[in-house]
Design an enzyme around this catalytic site. Structure first.
Site, PDB file in Angstrom:
ATOM      1  N   ASP A  26       0.831  -1.209   0.000  1.00 16.63           N
ATOM      2  CA  ASP A  26       0.000   0.000   0.000  1.00 16.63           C
ATOM      3  C   ASP A  26       0.866   1.260   0.000  1.00 16.63           C
ATOM      4  OD1 ASP A  26      -2.377   1.367  -0.065  1.00 16.63           O
ATOM      5  OD2 ASP A  26      -2.754   1.222   2.085  1.00 16.63           O
ATOM      6  N   HIS A  43       2.337   3.397  -9.053  1.00 16.88           N
ATOM      7  CA  HIS A  43       2.132   1.967  -9.317  1.00 16.88           C
ATOM      8  C   HIS A  43       3.310   1.394 -10.107  1.00 16.88           C
ATOM      9  CE1 HIS A  43      -1.774   2.270  -7.581  1.00 16.88           C
ATOM     10  NE2 HIS A  43      -2.319   2.957  -8.557  1.00 16.88           N
ATOM     11  N   LEU A 137      10.985 -20.388  -4.739  1.00 18.29           N
ATOM     12  CA  LEU A 137       9.952 -19.563  -4.101  1.00 18.29           C
ATOM     13  C   LEU A 137       8.604 -19.698  -4.818  1.00 18.29           C
ATOM     14  CD1 LEU A 137       9.426 -17.103  -2.053  1.00 18.29           C
ATOM     15  CD2 LEU A 137       9.744 -15.660  -4.061  1.00 18.29           C
TER      16      LEU A 137
HETATM   17  C1  IPE Z   1      -5.443  -2.880  -0.197  1.00 21.42           C
HETATM   18  O1  IPE Z   1      -5.100  -1.540  -0.367  1.00 21.42           O
HETATM   19  C2  IPE Z   1      -5.409  -3.604  -1.495  1.00 21.42           C
HETATM   20  C3  IPE Z   1      -4.099  -3.708  -2.123  1.00 21.42           C
HETATM   21  C4  IPE Z   1      -2.950  -3.351  -1.628  1.00 21.42           C
HETATM   22  C5  IPE Z   1      -4.105  -4.301  -3.421  1.00 21.42           C
HETATM   23  P1  IPE Z   1      -6.203  -0.395  -0.487  1.00 21.42           P
HETATM   24  O2  IPE Z   1      -5.451   0.865  -0.588  1.00 21.42           O
HETATM   25  O3  IPE Z   1      -7.153  -0.711  -1.582  1.00 21.42           O
HETATM   26  O4  IPE Z   1      -6.953  -0.524   0.901  1.00 21.42           O
HETATM   27  P2  IPE Z   1      -7.951   0.484   1.636  1.00 21.42           P
HETATM   28  O5  IPE Z   1      -9.013   0.854   0.655  1.00 21.42           O
HETATM   29  O6  IPE Z   1      -7.143   1.675   2.049  1.00 21.42           O
HETATM   30  O7  IPE Z   1      -8.465  -0.279   2.826  1.00 21.42           O
HETATM   31  C1  IPE Z   2      -1.652   0.159  -3.387  1.00 22.68           C
HETATM   32  O1  IPE Z   2      -1.397   1.517  -3.396  1.00 22.68           O
HETATM   33  C2  IPE Z   2      -1.878  -0.386  -4.761  1.00 22.68           C
HETATM   34  C3  IPE Z   2      -3.254  -0.828  -5.041  1.00 22.68           C
HETATM   35  C4  IPE Z   2      -4.229  -0.857  -4.174  1.00 22.68           C
HETATM   36  C5  IPE Z   2      -3.538  -1.249  -6.388  1.00 22.68           C
HETATM   37  P1  IPE Z   2      -2.594   2.572  -3.379  1.00 22.68           P
HETATM   38  O2  IPE Z   2      -2.956   2.884  -4.789  1.00 22.68           O
HETATM   39  O3  IPE Z   2      -3.697   2.100  -2.529  1.00 22.68           O
HETATM   40  O4  IPE Z   2      -1.876   3.811  -2.729  1.00 22.68           O
HETATM   41  P2  IPE Z   2      -2.514   4.855  -1.708  1.00 22.68           P
HETATM   42  O5  IPE Z   2      -3.051   4.082  -0.532  1.00 22.68           O
HETATM   43  O6  IPE Z   2      -3.589   5.593  -2.439  1.00 22.68           O
HETATM   44  O7  IPE Z   2      -1.351   5.726  -1.327  1.00 22.68           O
HETATM   45 MG    MG Z   3      -4.137   2.332  -0.561  1.00 21.16          MG
END
Ligand code: IPE
Ligand code: IPE
Ligand code: MG
Length: 251
Positions: A26, A43, A137
């Site tokens: 995240d 990303h 792995l």
């Molecule tokens: C969780 O992250 C899903 C992934 C890392 C793929 P999110 O950014 O979507 O989670 P929430 O919405 O903050 O809970």
């Molecule tokens: C995690 O990073 C990747 C996915 C959920 C696909 P985020 O896109 O949720 O990044 P933040 O939480 O907005 O910083």
């Molecule tokens: Mg996120």
């Protein structure tokens, strides 16, 4: 066991390496926002972090690594971001699988793949077939994955396999054979980057006894040392599985 690098090396410690590490990757969007860049760049940088972490986990002897790439709820994001994420997923499947194969990594995708377009589904199948015989792995990528979806699917699969049984025969050990990753050790260590402290519908069944490690590091900044720090923290935990501390120390 490994006695390694960084903190661990300084302390000259023998280290218990988790068999299975699960990561909620995240913070990509915030990483980009801090730099006034589009979220998509976050990303893209996140994919580099995936490569570092996969290589490092293989090196230190982790058996399974499960990465949360796209949740069943992530479809709620703006269509443009979802499209970019799908494009990145396809590109990774097209460009990175040979390297994984060369490194003896077995790639598996968990989640409801029927929602992906045909091209992605085909590349998922090709990638899994290409790496199926590798015995290094095991890399599980959770894509369109949700823990609640997983549990509902498990019940359906159990019913399909046992058409003559009614649900009163269903118990924990029966159901656990039908959830995703059933054939792998349960995650010992869950890492979540990006500062949030929640599961967000990840492996809710499989992580019943995982140790949780939360870090403010944003996923694109996550590196080998970050893994070592998490493993070090894991080594400070006493896992009791319902027993008392004294019981655990005596065995
Ligand atoms: C969780 O992250 C899903 C992934 C890392 C793929 P999110 O950014 O979507 O989670 P929430 O919405 O903050 O809970
Ligand atoms: C995690 O990073 C990747 C996915 C959920 C696909 P985020 O896109 O949720 O990044 P933040 O939480 O907005 O910083
Ligand atoms: Mg996120």
């Amino acid at each position: 066991m490994y006695s390694g690098f960084g903190l661990l090396k300084q302390q000259n410690q023998q280290v218990n390496v988790p068999k299975h590490i699960a990561i909620i990757m995240d913070g990509n969007g915030r990483w980009a926002k801090k730099r006034l860049l589009p979220r998509f760049i976050g990303h893209q940088k996140g994919l580099n972090a995936v490569k570092r972490v996969v290589t490092h986990c293989a090196e230190i002897g982790v058996e399974s690594l499960t990465l949360f790439a796209f949740s069943t709820e992530n479809w709620r994001r703006p269509p443009e971001e979802v499209n970019k994420l799908m494009g990145l997923f396809l590109k990774a499947l097209q460009r990175e699988v040979s390297k994984l194969d060369d490194n003896n990594v077995k790639l598996q995708i968990i989640g409801d793949r029927s929602a992906f377009n045909d091209e992605i589904q085909t590349h998922i199948e090709l990638a899994e077939a290409q790496t199926a015989d590798n015995d290094g792995l095991v890399l599980n990528i959770a894509a369109n994955y949700g823990g609640r979806w997983d549990m509902v699917e498990a019940v359906k699969r159990w019913q399909l396999a046992n058409p003559d049984l009614d649900v009163s025969h269903l118990d924990e050990s029966a159901l656990s054979k039908y959830v995703c990753l059933a054939e792998q050790a349960e995650p010992d260590l869950l890492i979540r980057t990006g500062g949030e402290e929640r599961i967000s519908n990840f492996l809710i069944w499989q992580m019943a006894y995982a140790e949780f490690y939360f870090t403010d590091t944003l996923w694109p900044d996550f590196n080998e040392k970050s893994i070592d720090d998490a493993v070090h923290s894991f080594n400070q935990r006493e896992r009791r599985f319902g027993q008392t501390g004294d019981q655990v120390k005596s065995c």
